[in-house]
Design a protein around this motif. Structure first.
Motif, PDB file in Angstrom:
ATOM      1  N   SER A   4       8.163   1.414  11.233  1.00 21.28           N
ATOM      2  CA  SER A   4       7.391   0.386  10.525  1.00 21.28           C
ATOM      3  C   SER A   4       6.478   1.020   9.479  1.00 21.28           C
ATOM      4  O   SER A   4       6.287   0.454   8.396  1.00 21.28           O
ATOM      5  CB  SER A   4       6.581  -0.453  11.510  1.00 21.28           C
ATOM      6  N   GLN A   5       5.929   2.183   9.762  1.00 19.13           N
ATOM      7  CA  GLN A   5       5.076   2.833   8.768  1.00 19.13           C
ATOM      8  C   GLN A   5       5.895   3.312   7.571  1.00 19.13           C
ATOM      9  O   GLN A   5       5.478   3.136   6.426  1.00 19.13           O
ATOM     10  CB  GLN A   5       4.313   3.994   9.369  1.00 19.13           C
ATOM     11  N   TYR A   6       7.049   3.900   7.811  1.00 23.86           N
ATOM     12  CA  TYR A   6       7.892   4.339   6.700  1.00 23.86           C
ATOM     13  C   TYR A   6       8.391   3.136   5.897  1.00 23.86           C
ATOM     14  O   TYR A   6       8.505   3.207   4.675  1.00 23.86           O
ATOM     15  CB  TYR A   6       9.072   5.169   7.207  1.00 23.86           C
ATOM     16  N   ARG A   7       8.699   2.037   6.564  1.00 25.30           N
ATOM     17  CA  ARG A   7       9.149   0.823   5.880  1.00 25.30           C
ATOM     18  C   ARG A   7       8.030   0.285   4.985  1.00 25.30           C
ATOM     19  O   ARG A   7       8.267  -0.098   3.833  1.00 25.30           O
ATOM     20  CB  ARG A   7       9.561  -0.227   6.904  1.00 25.30           C
ATOM     21  N   ALA A   8       6.807   0.272   5.500  1.00 25.38           N
ATOM     22  CA  ALA A   8       5.678  -0.217   4.701  1.00 25.38           C
ATOM     23  C   ALA A   8       5.437   0.685   3.499  1.00 25.38           C
ATOM     24  O   ALA A   8       5.107   0.195   2.406  1.00 25.38           O
ATOM     25  CB  ALA A   8       4.423  -0.287   5.563  1.00 25.38           C
ATOM     26  N   GLU A   9       5.607   1.994   3.652  1.00 24.51           N
ATOM     27  CA  GLU A   9       5.447   2.909   2.518  1.00 24.51           C
ATOM     28  C   GLU A   9       6.548   2.707   1.486  1.00 24.51           C
ATOM     29  O   GLU A   9       6.303   2.803   0.279  1.00 24.51           O
ATOM     30  CB  GLU A   9       5.452   4.354   2.992  1.00 24.51           C
ATOM     31  N   ALA A  10       7.757   2.420   1.936  1.00 21.51           N
ATOM     32  CA  ALA A  10       8.863   2.220   1.001  1.00 21.51           C
ATOM     33  C   ALA A  10       8.691   0.931   0.207  1.00 21.51           C
ATOM     34  O   ALA A  10       9.081   0.855  -0.964  1.00 21.51           O
ATOM     35  CB  ALA A  10      10.186   2.200   1.761  1.00 21.51           C
ATOM     36  N   LEU A  11       8.106  -0.094   0.814  1.00 15.10           N
ATOM     37  CA  LEU A  11       7.924  -1.378   0.137  1.00 15.10           C
ATOM     38  C   LEU A  11       6.646  -1.439  -0.691  1.00 15.10           C
ATOM     39  O   LEU A  11       6.439  -2.406  -1.417  1.00 15.10           O
ATOM     40  CB  LEU A  11       7.925  -2.509   1.169  1.00 15.10           C
ATOM     41  N   ALA A  12       5.807  -0.435  -0.598  1.00 18.54           N
ATOM     42  CA  ALA A  12       4.537  -0.445  -1.335  1.00 18.54           C
ATOM     43  C   ALA A  12       4.800  -0.244  -2.829  1.00 18.54           C
ATOM     44  O   ALA A  12       5.785   0.369  -3.231  1.00 18.54           O
ATOM     45  CB  ALA A  12       3.626   0.661  -0.817  1.00 18.54           C
ATOM     46  N   ASN A  13       3.883  -0.771  -3.647  1.00 17.92           N
ATOM     47  CA  ASN A  13       4.036  -0.583  -5.084  1.00 17.92           C
ATOM     48  C   ASN A  13       3.598   0.830  -5.474  1.00 17.92           C
ATOM     49  O   ASN A  13       3.071   1.581  -4.657  1.00 17.92           O
ATOM     50  CB  ASN A  13       3.269  -1.648  -5.869  1.00 17.92           C
ATOM     51  N   GLU A  14       3.808   1.173  -6.740  1.00 17.59           N
ATOM     52  CA  GLU A  14       3.557   2.546  -7.188  1.00 17.59           C
ATOM     53  C   GLU A  14       2.086   2.925  -7.091  1.00 17.59           C
ATOM     54  O   GLU A  14       1.750   4.060  -6.766  1.00 17.59           O
ATOM     55  CB  GLU A  14       4.046   2.716  -8.631  1.00 17.59           C
ATOM     56  N   ARG A  15       1.196   1.987  -7.322  1.00 10.07           N
ATOM     57  CA  ARG A  15      -0.240   2.278  -7.244  1.00 10.07           C
ATOM     58  C   ARG A  15      -0.641   2.645  -5.813  1.00 10.07           C
ATOM     59  O   ARG A  15      -1.383   3.599  -5.594  1.00 10.07           O
ATOM     60  CB  ARG A  15      -1.040   1.074  -7.713  1.00 10.07           C
ATOM     61  N   ASP A  16      -0.120   1.913  -4.833  1.00  8.99           N
ATOM     62  CA  ASP A  16      -0.444   2.215  -3.434  1.00  8.99           C
ATOM     63  C   ASP A  16       0.145   3.559  -3.007  1.00  8.99           C
ATOM     64  O   ASP A  16      -0.489   4.315  -2.277  1.00  8.99           O
ATOM     65  CB  ASP A  16       0.060   1.108  -2.515  1.00  8.99           C
ATOM     66  N   ARG A  17       1.372   3.853  -3.465  1.00  9.07           N
ATOM     67  CA  ARG A  17       1.973   5.135  -3.119  1.00  9.07           C
ATOM     68  C   ARG A  17       1.205   6.296  -3.736  1.00  9.07           C
ATOM     69  O   ARG A  17       0.998   7.330  -3.103  1.00  9.07           O
ATOM     70  CB  ARG A  17       3.434   5.186  -3.562  1.00  9.07           C
ATOM     71  N   ALA A  18       0.753   6.124  -4.979  1.00 10.34           N
ATOM     72  CA  ALA A  18      -0.033   7.177  -5.630  1.00 10.34           C
ATOM     73  C   ALA A  18      -1.369   7.367  -4.918  1.00 10.34           C
ATOM     74  O   ALA A  18      -1.830   8.498  -4.741  1.00 10.34           O
ATOM     75  CB  ALA A  18      -0.255   6.834  -7.093  1.00 10.34           C
ATOM     76  N   SER A  19      -1.973   6.277  -4.496  1.00 16.03           N
ATOM     77  CA  SER A  19      -3.238   6.366  -3.756  1.00 16.03           C
ATOM     78  C   SER A  19      -3.038   7.104  -2.442  1.00 16.03           C
ATOM     79  O   SER A  19      -3.857   7.940  -2.061  1.00 16.03           O
ATOM     80  CB  SER A  19      -3.781   4.965  -3.504  1.00 16.03           C
ATOM     81  N   ARG A  20      -1.950   6.811  -1.762  1.00 17.65           N
ATOM     82  CA  ARG A  20      -1.657   7.488  -0.495  1.00 17.65           C
ATOM     83  C   ARG A  20      -1.409   8.980  -0.713  1.00 17.65           C
ATOM     84  O   ARG A  20      -1.873   9.812   0.050  1.00 17.65           O
ATOM     85  CB  ARG A  20      -0.462   6.845   0.174  1.00 17.65           C
ATOM     86  N   ARG A  21      -0.652   9.324  -1.778  1.00 19.61           N
ATOM     87  CA  ARG A  21      -0.414  10.742  -2.071  1.00 19.61           C
ATOM     88  C   ARG A  21      -1.716  11.474  -2.361  1.00 19.61           C
ATOM     89  O   ARG A  21      -1.912  12.609  -1.927  1.00 19.61           O
ATOM     90  CB  ARG A  21       0.538  10.880  -3.260  1.00 19.61           C
ATOM     91  N   PHE A  22      -2.632  10.826  -3.078  1.00 17.23           N
ATOM     92  CA  PHE A  22      -3.918  11.428  -3.380  1.00 17.23           C
ATOM     93  C   PHE A  22      -4.723  11.641  -2.094  1.00 17.23           C
ATOM     94  O   PHE A  22      -5.341  12.687  -1.901  1.00 17.23           O
ATOM     95  CB  PHE A  22      -4.703  10.552  -4.359  1.00 17.23           C
ATOM     96  N   ASP A  23      -4.725  10.643  -1.206  1.00 16.43           N
ATOM     97  CA  ASP A  23      -5.459  10.778   0.059  1.00 16.43           C
ATOM     98  C   ASP A  23      -4.885  11.901   0.914  1.00 16.43           C
ATOM     99  O   ASP A  23      -5.633  12.682   1.512  1.00 16.43           O
ATOM    100  CB  ASP A  23      -5.416   9.465   0.847  1.00 16.43           C
ATOM    101  N   VAL A  24      -3.574  11.998   0.990  1.00 20.09           N
ATOM    102  CA  VAL A  24      -2.939  13.055   1.783  1.00 20.09           C
ATOM    103  C   VAL A  24      -3.214  14.421   1.159  1.00 20.09           C
ATOM    104  O   VAL A  24      -3.473  15.398   1.867  1.00 20.09           O
ATOM    105  CB  VAL A  24      -1.427  12.790   1.936  1.00 20.09           C
ATOM    106  N   ALA A  25      -3.199  14.506  -0.167  1.00 19.42           N
ATOM    107  CA  ALA A  25      -3.485  15.786  -0.832  1.00 19.42           C
ATOM    108  C   ALA A  25      -4.919  16.232  -0.553  1.00 19.42           C
ATOM    109  O   ALA A  25      -5.173  17.417  -0.330  1.00 19.42           O
ATOM    110  CB  ALA A  25      -3.245  15.665  -2.328  1.00 19.42           C
ATOM    111  N   ALA A  26      -5.858  15.291  -0.556  1.00 17.65           N
ATOM    112  CA  ALA A  26      -7.249  15.639  -0.254  1.00 17.65           C
ATOM    113  C   ALA A  26      -7.382  16.108   1.197  1.00 17.65           C
ATOM    114  O   ALA A  26      -8.110  17.062   1.489  1.00 17.65           O
ATOM    115  CB  ALA A  26      -8.157  14.445  -0.506  1.00 17.65           C
TER     116      ALA A  26
END
Length: 117
Positions: free
Chosen positions: A69-91
């Motif tokens: 369910s988490q991977y599915r939610a990440e796949a359906l997220a828009n580009e802004r949400d995915r970029a925000s998540r990548r930034f949070d994980v990088a930090a």
């Protein structure tokens, strides 16, 4: 556009490193170099555990459905949400790298001095 830089990150990093140095000094005073090495092992264990989890769901109910369910939610997220998540994980990963470096340094100092002394 990246978010504006704030002085909180370096200040908190410095405060955490000072606190870790204080704990290492306390461990050295109580147990000696073995305590410093053990503290380093603990810090390294926690940093590697956080690095392996990478902000994924954890807990006693780690089922395949939860991960799917988490991977599915990440796949359906828009580009802004995915970029925000990548930034949070990088930090988060930069903080775990610092924790791994601090833990490895404490291990090398603690067990190195234990075997040399």
């Amino acid at each position: 556009m990246p978010p504006p830089r704030t002085p909180e990150g370096p200040i908190l990093t410095g405060a955490c490193l000072i606190a870790l140095a204080g704990l290492a000094w306390l461990a050295f005073g109580i147990v000696g170099w073995l305590g410093v090495g053990t503290l380093g092992l603990f810090v390294l264990f926690v940093a590697i555990r956080i690095d392996l989890e990478r902000d994924r769901p954890v807990g006693p109910q780690m089922t395949p459905d939860l991960h799917a369910s988490q991977y599915r939610a990440e796949a359906l997220a828009n580009e802004r949400d995915r970029a925000s998540r990548r930034f949070d994980v990088a930090a988060l990963m930069s903080a775990t790298r610092l924790g791994m470096l601090a833990g490895a340094t404490l291990i090398a100092a603690g067990f190195g001095m234990l075997f040399l002394a």
